[in-house]
Design a protein around this motif. Structure first.
Motif, mmCIF file in Angstrom:
data_model
loop_
_atom_site.group_PDB
_atom_site.id
_atom_site.type_symbol
_atom_site.label_atom_id
_atom_site.label_comp_id
_atom_site.label_asym_id
_atom_site.label_seq_id
_atom_site.Cartn_x
_atom_site.Cartn_y
_atom_site.Cartn_z
ATOM 1 N N CYS A 35 0.779 -1.205 0.034
ATOM 2 C CA CYS A 35 -0.034 0.009 0.130
ATOM 3 C C CYS A 35 0.894 1.191 -0.187
ATOM 4 N N CYS A 38 -0.492 3.181 3.556
ATOM 5 C CA CYS A 38 -0.017 2.822 4.979
ATOM 6 C C CYS A 38 1.126 1.711 5.044
ATOM 7 N N CYS A 49 -6.438 -1.808 -0.319
ATOM 8 C CA CYS A 49 -5.837 -2.188 0.852
ATOM 9 C C CYS A 49 -6.941 -2.452 1.810
ATOM 10 N N CYS A 52 -6.315 0.131 4.988
ATOM 11 C CA CYS A 52 -6.817 1.391 5.127
ATOM 12 C C CYS A 52 -7.865 1.586 3.951
ATOM 13 N N SER A 54 -7.073 2.203 0.803
ATOM 14 C CA SER A 54 -6.429 2.835 -0.477
ATOM 15 C C SER A 54 -6.424 2.114 -1.569
HETATM 16 ZN ZN ZN Z 1 -3.106 0.627 3.283
#
Ligand code: ZN
Length: 139
Positions: A35, A38, A49, A52, A54
Motif C-alpha cells: 500500500c 499505510c 488495501c 486502510c 487505499s
Molecule cells: Zn493501506
C-alpha cells in the motif's frame, strides 16, 4: 533445474495481476503489492488495501526470506499431471514482510518438514515463458 520444453504441469494463467506478478518472477524478482499510503504488504493481489482502504499501491520487492507456516501432504494427485510426484507437499511460506504464499520446497523431504523452518526463494524457469517462485532452506 528447469524442465524447459518438457514441463507438463499446469502453469498460471497470465492475465491481470498474475501476469504482472509472474513478469517479475521471470526477472527473478519476488514482488508483492504494498500500500502506498499505510505501507501494508498484501498477497494475493487485489485492488484495495484491506487495512486502510487505499487504492494506491506499488509492486515492492520482497527479501525472499521467510519461514514455513504450514503444509499439507497430498497422497492422491489433484490432477493427473501431478501423479508422478505423489506424495508431495504444497507449503505456505510466511515472508519477512508478513505476506503468505503457496509454493513448493525444492530441497526438503516430507519427513523433515517443520514449522518455522527458515526458507529463501529460488526461481524455477519451468518454460521459456514461465518462472515459478519456489523455496529452499535458507543458508
Ligand atoms: Zn493501506
Amino acid at each position: 533445474m528447469a524442465e524447459t520444453h518438457e514441463y507438463k504441469r499446469p502453469v498460471p494463467k497470465m492475465r491481470g495481476f498474475a501476469a504482472e506478478f509472474y513478469a517479475y518472477c521471470k526477472q527473478h524478482e519476488l514482488r508483492f503489492q504494498r500500500c502506498a499510503d499505510c505501507r501494508t504488504w498484501r498477497h494475493v493481489p487485489r485492488d484495495m488495501c484491506a487495512k486502510c482502504g487505499s487504492f494506491a499501491w506499488e509492486w515492492a520487492q520482497s527479501s525472499g526470506k521467510g519461514t514455513l507456516f504450514s503444509w499439507t501432504t497430498a497422497m492422491q494427485p489433484m490432477l493427473p499431471q501431478f501423479a508422478d510426484l505423489v506424495p508431495y507437499s504444497p507449503v505456505v511460506v510466511e515472508l519477512e514482510e508478513g505476506v503468505r504464499m503457496l509454493s513448493w520446497l525444492t530441497d526438503v523431504e516430507d519427513a523433515d518438514l517443520q514449522l518455522d523452518l527458515p526458507l529463501e526463494v529460488v526461481f524455477d524457469d519451468v518454460t521459456p515463458e514461465v518462472t515459478l517462485p519456489k523455496f529452499r532452506r535458507a543458508g
